[in-house]
Design an enzyme around this catalytic site. Structure first.
Site, mmCIF file in Angstrom:
data_model
loop_
_atom_site.group_PDB
_atom_site.id
_atom_site.type_symbol
_atom_site.label_atom_id
_atom_site.label_comp_id
_atom_site.label_asym_id
_atom_site.label_seq_id
_atom_site.Cartn_x
_atom_site.Cartn_y
_atom_site.Cartn_z
ATOM 1 N N ASP A 38 -23.313 -49.291 -48.748
ATOM 2 C CA ASP A 38 -21.485 -49.283 -49.640
ATOM 3 C C ASP A 38 -20.486 -48.818 -48.858
ATOM 4 O O ASP A 38 -20.912 -48.041 -47.875
ATOM 5 C CB ASP A 38 -21.992 -48.356 -51.825
ATOM 6 N N ASP A 265 -23.196 -45.030 -53.801
ATOM 7 C CA ASP A 265 -22.506 -43.418 -54.217
ATOM 8 C C ASP A 265 -22.105 -43.296 -55.616
ATOM 9 O O ASP A 265 -22.239 -42.919 -56.356
ATOM 10 C CB ASP A 265 -21.742 -42.363 -53.442
ATOM 11 N N ASP A 269 -22.688 -48.396 -57.668
ATOM 12 C CA ASP A 269 -24.086 -48.954 -56.840
ATOM 13 C C ASP A 269 -25.848 -48.175 -57.341
ATOM 14 O O ASP A 269 -26.519 -48.652 -57.642
ATOM 15 C CB ASP A 269 -24.026 -47.441 -55.829
HETATM 16 P P1 ADP Z 1 -15.884 -50.544 -53.241
HETATM 17 O O1 ADP Z 1 -17.690 -51.126 -53.637
HETATM 18 O O2 ADP Z 1 -15.722 -50.551 -52.658
HETATM 19 O O3 ADP Z 1 -16.953 -49.105 -53.844
HETATM 20 P P2 ADP Z 1 -15.114 -50.611 -56.528
HETATM 21 O O4 ADP Z 1 -15.854 -51.886 -56.840
HETATM 22 O O5 ADP Z 1 -14.961 -49.711 -57.028
HETATM 23 O O6 ADP Z 1 -15.166 -50.941 -54.765
HETATM 24 O O7 ADP Z 1 -13.726 -50.744 -56.552
HETATM 25 C C1 ADP Z 1 -12.861 -53.243 -56.068
HETATM 26 C C2 ADP Z 1 -11.793 -52.897 -55.535
HETATM 27 O O8 ADP Z 1 -11.383 -52.558 -56.979
HETATM 28 C C3 ADP Z 1 -10.968 -52.036 -55.152
HETATM 29 O O9 ADP Z 1 -10.793 -52.336 -53.588
HETATM 30 C C4 ADP Z 1 -9.150 -51.982 -56.106
HETATM 31 O O10 ADP Z 1 -8.747 -52.974 -54.744
HETATM 32 C C5 ADP Z 1 -9.787 -52.397 -57.190
HETATM 33 N N1 ADP Z 1 -10.331 -50.815 -57.843
HETATM 34 C C6 ADP Z 1 -10.800 -50.698 -58.407
HETATM 35 N N2 ADP Z 1 -10.628 -50.008 -59.612
HETATM 36 C C7 ADP Z 1 -9.035 -49.890 -59.101
HETATM 37 C C8 ADP Z 1 -8.115 -48.801 -59.872
HETATM 38 N N3 ADP Z 1 -8.572 -47.523 -60.101
HETATM 39 N N4 ADP Z 1 -7.100 -49.009 -59.330
HETATM 40 C C9 ADP Z 1 -6.244 -49.853 -58.373
HETATM 41 N N5 ADP Z 1 -7.279 -50.396 -57.786
HETATM 42 C C10 ADP Z 1 -9.343 -50.934 -58.333
HETATM 43 MG MG MG Z 2 -18.685 -46.012 -53.516
#
Ligand code: ADP
Ligand code: MG
Length: 320
Positions: A38, A265, A269
């Site tokens: 991740d 994390d 996930d």
């Molecule tokens: P990762 O897989 O990198 O941990 P997430 O799946 O949690 O990321 O989120 C994917 C995308 O969705 C983020 O990169 C962002 O663009 C958008 N996003 C998710 N939650 C938020 C939030 N609370 N505020 C703004 N953008 C968000």
């Molecule tokens: Mg993450």
């Protein structure tokens, strides 16, 4: 496998900062050939900071900080916390850090308000977290959206050319850019910067030296993912994956005949960690991720994942 040898292995694991749930966990490591990582909070620190606010038309930066800050203050996402904290600081009000503060009457699957803590932002109504896309809610009578352009597009808020350009430029730097819109128009881009953990590149090099193929898996944008991957030496990138689809990516790799270790994390996930042949959780991550995993890397240092796989391979070799 004899229980004694495995116990020795788990004892050594504890010294290395690895918690092992059960001896079965070690068995699968023998055939692992792929390590899915991740991005946010695993390869990177996940400690993001607000870097820039780009507005369009007559929208003011302050307005963006007030409305987007209020909304993000109600979310636990690392991007949200960075925006809420940065907005509070820039608006000249006390920061709400550490952690997300509650917003009255909008608790959707999250902590309730911290009693007695003054809220620096306007009240949020009808707050909703749209998993993997962003957040939405009503602030000061405006229907506000913060997140990926797809989220805004669902409500027919389309990015102007200058906002699109701002997003592209930020992403080329490896920064995460989110769009902000309200009342039918996209109005701003907020950029947040995360940092690659200083130990990640070395960990990736160790995986490779052990014959393991690293894969970066993220919900984030392709350009950001590539920049981070290049920085740490990962060639294979699977980006823009919705949280619910992370588990399918792991299944697909398994269907291709690969034996998969997954390191993560976040709440997002958990299913993928459980699906993987070996699930490794960052000890700095969420409880849900830790519960879904076979191993916990206590210090959140990715090098411990390489140690864990090497250790269990060695333990198994001793048993034979
Ligand atoms: P990762 O897989 O990198 O941990 P997430 O799946 O949690 O990321 O989120 C994917 C995308 O969705 C983020 O990169 C962002 O663009 C958008 N996003 C998710 N939650 C938020 C939030 N609370 N505020 C703004 N953008 C968000
Ligand atoms: Mg993450």
């Amino acid at each position: 496998a004899t229980p004694t040898a495995l116990m020795v292995g788990t004892g050594r694991g504890a010294q290395l900062g690895i918690l092992i749930k059960g001896p079965e966990a070690l068995e699968s490591t023998r055939s692992i050939d792929t390590v899915v990582l991740d991005k946010t909070g695993t390869v990177t620190t996940g400690k993001m900071a607000l870097t820039d606010v780009i507005t369009t038309g007559d929208t003011s930066v302050e307005e963006v900080l007030r409305l987007a800050g209020a909304l993000e203050n109600a979310s636990e996402h690392p991007i949200a916390q960075a925006i809420a904290k940065g907005a509070a600081e820039r608006l000249g009000r006390p920061s709400m850090a550490p952690g997300p503060a509650g917003t009255e009457g909008v608790g959707v699957g999250r902590d309730t308000a911290h009693p007695g803590m003054a809220d620096p932002f306007p009240k949020v109504e009808d707050f909703a977290n749209v998993e993997g896309l962003g957040v939405q809610g009503v602030v000061d009578g405006h229907g506000v959206l913060v997140g990926r352009p797809q989220l805004l597009a669902e409500w027919s808020h389309h990015l102007t050319d200058d906002l699109e350009r701002a997003m592209t430029e930020a992403q080329a730097l490896g920064h995460t850019a989110v769009a902000v819109g309200w009342d039918g128009e996209a109005r701003a881009v907020i950029t947040v910067a995360d940092q690659v953990k200083p130990t990640s590149a070395e960990a990736i090099a160790r995986f490779k030296a052990m014959g393991l193929r690293p894969v970066l898996l993220t919900g984030d944008n392709e350009a950001v993912a590539r920049t981070v991957a290049d920085e740490v030496g990962i060639e294979e990138v699977i980006a823009e994956v919705l949280p619910a689809d992370k588990v399918d990516v792991v299944k697909r790799l398994q269907d291709e005949g690969r034996t998969v270790a997954m390191v993560g994390d976040g709440v997002n996930d958990a299913a993928a960690l459980a699906q993987a042949d070996l699930g490794l959780a960052m000890g700095t991550g969420t409880d849900v991720a830790i519960e879904a995993s076979d191993l916990t890397l206590v210090r959140g240092d990715l090098r411990a994942a390489a140690d864990a796989i090497r250790l269990s391979r060695r333990t198994l070799a001793t048993i034979k």
